[in-house]
Design an enzyme around this catalytic site. Structure first.
Site, PDB file in Angstrom:
ATOM      1  N   GLY A  46      10.511  30.189  34.888  1.00 57.45           N
ATOM      2  CA  GLY A  46      10.160  30.950  36.073  1.00 57.45           C
ATOM      3  C   GLY A  46       8.662  30.982  36.272  1.00 57.45           C
ATOM      4  O   GLY A  46       7.891  30.771  35.326  1.00 57.45           O
ATOM      5  N   GLN A  51       0.693  33.999  39.456  1.00 57.10           N
ATOM      6  CA  GLN A  51       0.335  33.195  38.281  1.00 57.10           C
ATOM      7  C   GLN A  51      -0.413  31.922  38.661  1.00 57.10           C
ATOM      8  O   GLN A  51      -1.017  31.289  37.799  1.00 57.10           O
ATOM      9  CB  GLN A  51       1.594  32.825  37.472  1.00 57.10           C
ATOM     10  CG  GLN A  51       2.240  34.017  36.787  1.00 57.10           C
ATOM     11  CD  GLN A  51       3.422  33.573  35.963  1.00 57.10           C
ATOM     12  OE1 GLN A  51       4.522  33.442  36.474  1.00 57.10           O
ATOM     13  NE2 GLN A  51       3.186  33.304  34.682  1.00 57.10           N
ATOM     14  N   CYS A  88       5.652  34.113  28.504  1.00 50.41           N
ATOM     15  CA  CYS A  88       5.110  33.984  29.850  1.00 50.41           C
ATOM     16  C   CYS A  88       4.115  32.832  29.868  1.00 50.41           C
ATOM     17  O   CYS A  88       3.319  32.701  28.935  1.00 50.41           O
ATOM     18  CB  CYS A  88       4.427  35.284  30.248  1.00 50.41           C
ATOM     19  SG  CYS A  88       3.759  35.261  31.922  1.00 50.41           S
ATOM     20  N   LEU A  89       4.166  32.024  30.920  1.00 52.68           N
ATOM     21  CA  LEU A  89       3.226  30.909  31.014  1.00 52.68           C
ATOM     22  C   LEU A  89       1.791  31.398  31.113  1.00 52.68           C
ATOM     23  O   LEU A  89       0.866  30.639  30.863  1.00 52.68           O
ATOM     24  CB  LEU A  89       3.577  30.031  32.225  1.00 52.68           C
ATOM     25  CG  LEU A  89       4.940  29.330  32.137  1.00 52.68           C
ATOM     26  CD1 LEU A  89       5.222  28.560  33.411  1.00 52.68           C
ATOM     27  CD2 LEU A  89       5.005  28.406  30.928  1.00 52.68           C
ATOM     28  N   HIS A 130      11.571  39.679  35.068  1.00 52.98           N
ATOM     29  CA  HIS A 130      10.230  39.274  34.621  1.00 52.98           C
ATOM     30  C   HIS A 130       9.379  38.817  35.810  1.00 52.98           C
ATOM     31  O   HIS A 130       8.227  39.238  35.958  1.00 52.98           O
ATOM     32  CB  HIS A 130      10.377  38.154  33.580  1.00 52.98           C
ATOM     33  CG  HIS A 130       9.087  37.599  33.071  1.00 52.98           C
ATOM     34  ND1 HIS A 130       8.671  37.761  31.769  1.00 52.98           N
ATOM     35  CD2 HIS A 130       8.130  36.861  33.683  1.00 52.98           C
ATOM     36  CE1 HIS A 130       7.502  37.160  31.612  1.00 52.98           C
ATOM     37  NE2 HIS A 130       7.152  36.598  32.755  1.00 52.98           N
ATOM     38  N   GLU A 131       9.972  37.981  36.666  1.00 48.41           N
ATOM     39  CA  GLU A 131       9.198  37.443  37.789  1.00 48.41           C
ATOM     40  C   GLU A 131       8.917  38.518  38.832  1.00 48.41           C
ATOM     41  O   GLU A 131       7.822  38.557  39.395  1.00 48.41           O
ATOM     42  CB  GLU A 131       9.922  36.256  38.434  1.00 48.41           C
ATOM     43  CG  GLU A 131      10.205  35.082  37.512  1.00 48.41           C
ATOM     44  CD  GLU A 131       9.009  34.609  36.700  1.00 48.41           C
ATOM     45  OE1 GLU A 131       7.859  34.762  37.143  1.00 48.41           O
ATOM     46  OE2 GLU A 131       9.234  34.095  35.587  1.00 48.41           O
ATOM     47  N   HIS A 134       5.960  40.463  37.937  1.00 47.73           N
ATOM     48  CA  HIS A 134       4.683  39.806  38.257  1.00 47.73           C
ATOM     49  C   HIS A 134       4.209  40.192  39.659  1.00 47.73           C
ATOM     50  O   HIS A 134       3.009  40.327  39.902  1.00 47.73           O
ATOM     51  CB  HIS A 134       4.823  38.283  38.195  1.00 47.73           C
ATOM     52  CG  HIS A 134       4.624  37.687  36.824  1.00 47.73           C
ATOM     53  ND1 HIS A 134       3.460  37.829  36.115  1.00 47.73           N
ATOM     54  CD2 HIS A 134       5.447  36.928  36.053  1.00 47.73           C
ATOM     55  CE1 HIS A 134       3.572  37.173  34.951  1.00 47.73           C
ATOM     56  NE2 HIS A 134       4.771  36.633  34.882  1.00 47.73           N
TER      57      HIS A 134
HETATM   58 NI    NI Z   1       5.511  35.461  33.342  1.00 41.54          NI
END
Ligand code: NI
Length: 164
Positions: A46, A51, A88-89, A130-131, A134
């Site tokens: 995701g 991000q 998380c990226l 999670h997304e 963000h």
């Molecule tokens: Ni993330």
């Protein structure tokens, strides 16, 4: 294919509340394509627009069942709970245990601004939560139980430590 630079935790853009998308423009379409490319390139499940430095309510997800695009997502219902490793990226190489709902129902617009509803359980429910966090400027680390731990990409169990 165009990759965008993924912002790393500490970048203030990750702490801001994102604005809704009002209309689909060629620029926004390109952003969505780039977000998908960037997510797949990073082997994440995701990615949220902040991000890549864009404060708009857009997320992309693929938990192995094909790409999902969510514009202006709104969580309608949640139930149950699951606790598991989450990454998380925007914080590469680390993960931590987070408790999330085990079921989520979400309403969103697709890339053509058509409304749809989606139900997800387990990993998909986790990814949606999670997304969507963000988009509110919330990183999963604020929800971690215990300490963050290092992930070794060579040993990483994709089921255990998903990167979003
Ligand atoms: Ni993330």
């Amino acid at each position: 294919m165009a990759l965008r630079q993924v912002r790393i935790m500490g970048d203030p853009v990750l702490e801001k509340v994102c604005r809704p998308v009002k209309e689909m423009t060629s620029r926004t379409r390109e952003l969505i394509e780039d977000m998908l490319d960037t997510m797949y390139d990073a082997e994440g499940v995701g990615l949220a627009a902040p991000q890549v430095g864009v404060l708009r309510r857009i997320v992309v997800i693929d938990v192995g069942e094909g790409p999902i695009v969510m514009v202006n997502p709104e969580i309608l219902e949640t139930s149950g709970s699951q606790t598991g490793g989450e990454g998380c990226l925007s914080l590469p190489g680390q993960a931590g245990n987070v408790t999330r709902p085990n079921y989520v129902k979400v309403r969103a617009l697709d890339q053509n601004m058509e409304e749809y509803e989606l139900e997800g359980t387990e990993l998909l429910a986790r990814a949606i939560c999670h997304e969507c966090d963000h988009l509110e400027g919330i990183m999963y680390v604020s929800k971690v139980e215990g300490d963050l731990y290092d992930t070794d990409p060579d040993l990483m169990d994709e089921e255990e430590d998903i990167q979003e």
